[in-house]
Design an enzyme around this catalytic site. Structure first.
Site, short mmCIF file in Angstrom:
data_model
loop_
_atom_site.label_atom_id
_atom_site.label_comp_id
_atom_site.label_asym_id
_atom_site.label_seq_id
_atom_site.Cartn_x
_atom_site.Cartn_y
_atom_site.Cartn_z
N CYS A 165 0.82 -1.21 0.00
CA CYS A 165 0.00 0.00 0.00
C CYS A 165 0.85 1.26 0.00
CB CYS A 165 -0.94 0.00 1.20
SG CYS A 165 -0.16 -0.49 2.75
N HIS A 212 -2.68 5.61 6.14
CA HIS A 212 -1.31 6.11 6.24
C HIS A 212 -1.29 7.55 5.74
CE1 HIS A 212 0.04 1.96 6.58
NE2 HIS A 212 -0.30 1.64 5.35
N GLN A 261 -4.96 2.16 3.21
CA GLN A 261 -4.17 0.93 3.04
C GLN A 261 -5.00 -0.29 2.66
OE1 GLN A 261 -4.85 2.33 6.02
NE2 GLN A 261 -5.83 0.69 7.17
#
Ligand SMILES: NC(=O)c1ccc[n+]([C@@H]2O[C@H](COP(=O)([O-])OP(=O)(O)OC[C@H]3O[C@@H](n4cnc5c(N)ncnc54)[C@H](O)[C@@H]3O)[C@@H](O)[C@H]2O)c1
Ligand SMILES: NC(=O)c1ccc[n+]([C@@H]2O[C@H](COP(=O)([O-])OP(=O)(O)OC[C@H]3O[C@@H](n4cnc5c(N)ncnc54)[C@H](O)[C@@H]3O)[C@@H](O)[C@H]2O)c1
Ligand SMILES: NC(=O)c1ccc[n+]([C@@H]2O[C@H](COP(=O)([O-])OP(=O)(O)OC[C@H]3O[C@@H](n4cnc5c(N)ncnc54)[C@H](O)[C@@H]3O)[C@@H](O)[C@H]2O)c1
Ligand SMILES: NC(=O)c1ccc[n+]([C@@H]2O[C@H](COP(=O)([O-])OP(=O)(O)OC[C@H]3O[C@@H](n4cnc5c(N)ncnc54)[C@H](O)[C@@H]3O)[C@@H](O)[C@H]2O)c1
Lengths: 335, 335, 335, 335
Positions: free
Chosen positions: D141, D221, D299
């Site tokens: 990811c 993230h 992600q």
């Protein structure tokens, strides 16, 4: 004769500054202030501090709560040479006229704009700039962390450009109303961040660019730093090893996160205060002319020695080396 | 002659027990063990503890890391009268044959099943049951918290039925691999929870029923307790005020959450250890014949005085009152 | 003829109510309001809702942001039969005079005091009380969760006393300024908590006592419930299995925490909305005459079907059974 | 004739890949596997997927739980042209011999070492490298997020050096056993991080250096990126605006953190899946020859379109433009 110090705002920073000042031989805390008669106020009294009311109208609250006060901030200002203002962000600037009127020197914290003072301060970076000044601002925890690290590197290498990413604890441990519970917040979104400018208030010649984020933790900030430079890793490591205000730690010893660092600090000092930048040894590397480093900053404690040094500079009690040495010894900052 | 104590497993509980034992006049720490030469091991040495290796095969690791050890757990067991086993959950039971073979008494912690020992122990609840015993288990942090509270209430009221809900910190502060990041976990899901049975190991006559949950915090557990009883609130409050191992706090003083309690504790003791049950004064109320209370339990510290008292009971060094008094004084537990 | 509905305050609750109302054959959303032209406002427009400005003075903000609005709340009120007020806590009461002046019926949410309306409402508990009323308050997410569970149990057992502990998510997932990052907060500290009184607004004859805590999670509340009763577990389980607004789940299927429940809900409905009480099957037990249960409540969604039913009751569009059936079918609430 | 696809490991990535493949006209899911008969397995069946057992010995568990299975992974492999391995980190490599024996092509995920496959893959970066290949690895990811952003920038500017800091969600939302509850973890501590090497598996000519941290959040993230380059901001912004797999958002619209982005996504797609890089418009700036940007990466979802494209490349069903267009349209990825 000791310099007489008032601490206006006995909160996270204020209570630490008070204790640190009281450990010095050349200064003493004459009184501290609180706005509410809460457990922090009661602890101040229990520790032997003379308590004053920061907001005069609130004196009744203290009486009702049976917390003994000696008077108001105005009374306190009459008895001191310098006030360390540790009130919340932006409130220091509002308090300044009081200090001017009372004719006392004042130190402000990093939550104030830089123009609140004649000079911004970090002991390693620009001690001498504060000599004899009346209004000095100790830069914020993040800026203190960066200024120290860069100062040490600069002492043994030719620094060309600094890039730093600050991953910030969203609130202090005592805070239970504010926060970010599950998420990551770019703060600011607009890049590069204003933090670089703040570093330049104490290190004007450094070319630095910063970005910053808030994350849901309370313990410490973490900085990812890269510095384009001419210099040798071994010299830099040696300089960091030499500087008491830097603590080198190793992942090998089990330091895998800020949680472990705090676990360690709980064994070392009251309130687990870490006055030093905590730098991971394994993070230090030079790659394509760029130094890499990761450091953790205990936001609640790191500016404390700087406030003590600022007082010495303002009253010209000692030069940089001597002041830092005295401060370090009294606070247990050592190699 | 002091009782010679080994601490097997110098982790969260072990390091606190070691320090507490060392503060007693009638006992001394002969050595502590670690399984890895990490920062906790190094701190043990720095603090002056003689370090032994808990898992003999690992001695090389310590040598490689240049951490000085005096030998292995087997060597240590030869030199002591009692071992306080502070190894992880279930490991205590595995260690027991070693202790039997060495002919030393042993204290186990709450992570072990109760049948590991002859008796389960809480100083206020059943000190005398441990007199002269060889194998004693100090009950878990949650059980200790409940047992103390109920014991005090029982001393002044006729307790009929206890209901308790435990809201548990999911991991200790130093833990950075395990956890629950965003959620609430009933633990166990099947009700009522097994914790009630654990309370009965030290308070067999109490009718108690429990439920428990894990939540994403590291600082303290919180218990919501209600007790059907015959008794007066003022007597109960007075009894709680009298008992040093209970600390009464007030929301009025700013204690709005466990975050504030820890902030306070950081000023009081190293590692912010709170050996006392922390009970909110405003939570205490009798409603339809039922006492209500909310208490916070510092899981890392609360069993520490109990371990000290357990040693005294096992060696018949003192009776309950005297032992608790000595332990309290040495640890700064007072009203 | 469909009942014409305005949603005043297109936030967490408002956007869900709007979508739910729009799925009904006997009502339609005429317009929704926002106070700021943010992404929620833009989404409302994108979804086809007519957008009005909740605070008339702010209309310029929307124009500047090029978000199309149809007018202000005052314009909207002229076009509707009922307004569902989903503004923040306490603001509903401030908005009420507007509704009275416009001569429209109004529904308020649980953040308002009960006297804002003629009656508090929960479909299972007291549908008929709202028949023909002009001002109705849908009780809060926690109260809705308790009222539903108790109603079902009451239908097959003789309920004597209910005790409930609410472990509450501190903020909704979208919130990034407020919170409790690491800690547990008794809220209120003073016991028993006011929540019991709120349950009695819809179930006046139930003897209930409550305690409540806030914990650092955003997903769901969890309730630990115990009910002294005369009844059989199998009847209660059967009744829970029968009621569409209760969803029974099993730890055996991997539902170990609210995190897993939400993971499941992400597969079922947009926004992972769970309109049902989620009750752990394994938690259900009768112990010494007391029923035990643990349920999770998706605070953002649970009151949505209740708002729809409240409209039907106020306009006497259907009786309880029929309304709940229509609402359930439209929202995918089924067994 | 549609390409026949197996998904081995119906977890976070697997369930999304299965749904995405099923939306394509040129491929179909023949079966998915699970190792346990939990709620995810039951959902797979409910959604109409044929369920197979990933670990043959466990077939009994499914029978006992009355979850219908069609056979084992070995049975499934006989019926397909390609398997998308979505098993946990490192397990894909262990599964590979099975795929070789069955003579099927296989796609691995980013948790595998790059040498598990003939080529690593990101649609924008190196679609053609996977044409006709038998074993392809879709990068992680984080790498997908970086590879896409850099690819777009490279298309309109001369990229000299990329620096990226990854602030990673510590666990996925469904996880309730692992985590970091309160702290920040440099991961790795040793710098620069290995992530740069992973980016080079799909963009071999890019000079990139990375650092990475884990923080206690589950949602997304966040990447802080700076790129030394020759190019114009307006061209870069235009290119980002043009690329469907990039979503530009504005702080002005209320997007202050990943919490707000997810709130938005909950309105857009089931499971709030965000297949696009989410880039803050206000973060884009050129400062001293360096582009700054902050992007958030969901992600759980970002690699999903890449898996679909990888299948097309491996079977030469379409060229890059066409495949990405088909994938985008089917998944609702659009400008
Ligand atoms: N907390 C940190 O991490 C940190 C680190 C470095 C610098 N700082 C800076 O230090 C300053 C103080 O921050 P803090 O975290 O200690 O805040 P705090 O909220 O913990 O303490 C502030 C104290 O000021 C008192 N106060 C409120 N109004 C006042 C007034 N009008 N006059 C005097 N006192 C008043 C409050 O009662 C409180 O005790 C801020 O400028 C902040 O930006 C904070
Ligand atoms: N942490 C708490 O909140 C808490 C509270 C009350 C009781 N307890 C109980 O105390 C015991 C210890 O828990 P802890 O939290 O201190 O754990 P910990 O993980 O912090 O410490 C355990 C220590 O035991 C050592 N160890 C590992 N294997 C060993 C072995 N085979 N022999 C000897 N030592 C070994 C480890 O190196 C570590 O230092 C457990 O039974 C636990 O249930 C813990
Ligand atoms: N969020 C929950 O979990 C939850 C659950 C049940 C009940 N409630 C109740 O629902 C109500 C709404 O809460 P929420 O969580 O949806 O809040 P929210 O903040 O998500 O939404 C409130 C909306 O009201 C708008 N608004 C602000 N001022 C306004 C005004 N003067 N007039 C009209 N609209 C205004 C805001 O723009 C916002 O869109 C509250 O009473 C709350 O207690 C909330
Ligand atoms: N979750 C993410 O954020 C993310 C993002 C990008 C890439 N990835 C990668 O995708 C892969 C899968 O990760 P995930 O997050 O979906 O994991 P997961 O744990 O959610 O799912 C893994 C699935 O594999 C199954 N499984 C376990 N052992 C197996 C075996 N021997 N054979 C087949 N299946 C088995 C499990 O039952 C589970 O359903 C990993 O390589 C991971 O690094 C994950």
């Amino acid at each position: 004769m000791k310099v007489k110090v008032a601490v206006n705002g006995y909160g996270t920073i204020g209570k630490r500054v008070a204790d640190a000042v009281n450990l010095q031989k050349d200064m003493e805390v004459v009184g501290v202030t609180k706005t509410k008669p809460d457990f922090e106020a009661k602890l101040a009294v229990k520790k032997g501090y003379k308590l004053y009311v920061a907001i005069p109208e609130r004196i009744e609250l203290f009486e009702k709560a049976e917390v003994k006060v000696e008077g108001t901030i105005d009374d306190l200002l009459e008895k001191v040479d310098v006030v360390v203002d540790c009130s919340p962000n932006k409130v220091g600037a509002e308090n300044k006229p009081k200090y001017e009127k009372a004719g006392v020197k004042a130190i402000f914290q990093g939550g104030e704009k830089s123009h609140v003072a004649e000079v911004s301060f970090n002991a390693l970076a620009n001690y001498d700039d504060a000599r004899g000044k009346n209004f000095v601002r100790v830069v914020s925890c993040n800026t203190t962390g960066l200024a120290r690290f860069i100062s040490v590197v600069k002492s043994v290498a030719d620094v060309k450009k600094v890039r730093a990413t600050m991953i910030r604890r969203v609130v202090d441990p005592k805070e239970d109303k504010k926060g970010l519970v599950n998420g990551i917040m770019p703060d600011p979104v607009r890049l590069p961040s204003h933090h670089a400018e703040d570093v330049k208030t104490v290190l004007p010649d450094v070319n630095i660019v910063t970005t910053a984020f808030k994350v849901p933790t309370t313990l410490m900030h973490v900085h990812g730093i890269s510095i384009e430079l001419d210099g040798k890793l071994e010299d830099i490591v040696a300089a960091l090893e030499d500087e008491p205000r830097i603590m080198l730690i190793s992942e090998e010893d089990g330091f895998t996160s800020t949680a472990k660092i705090i676990e360690y600090a709980r064994e070392l000092r009251m309130r687990y205060d870490i006055f030093e930048n905590v730098v991971w040894r394994e993070s230090l590397a030079i790659h394509e002319g760029e130094l890499f480093a990761v450091q953790a900053i205990h936001q609640e404690a790191i500016v404390v020695p700087e406030n003590v040094d600022a007082i010495r500079a303002m009253f010209e009690l000692a030069d940089k080396e001597e002041s830092m040495k005295l401060t370090n010894e009294s606070l247990g900052i050592k190699k």
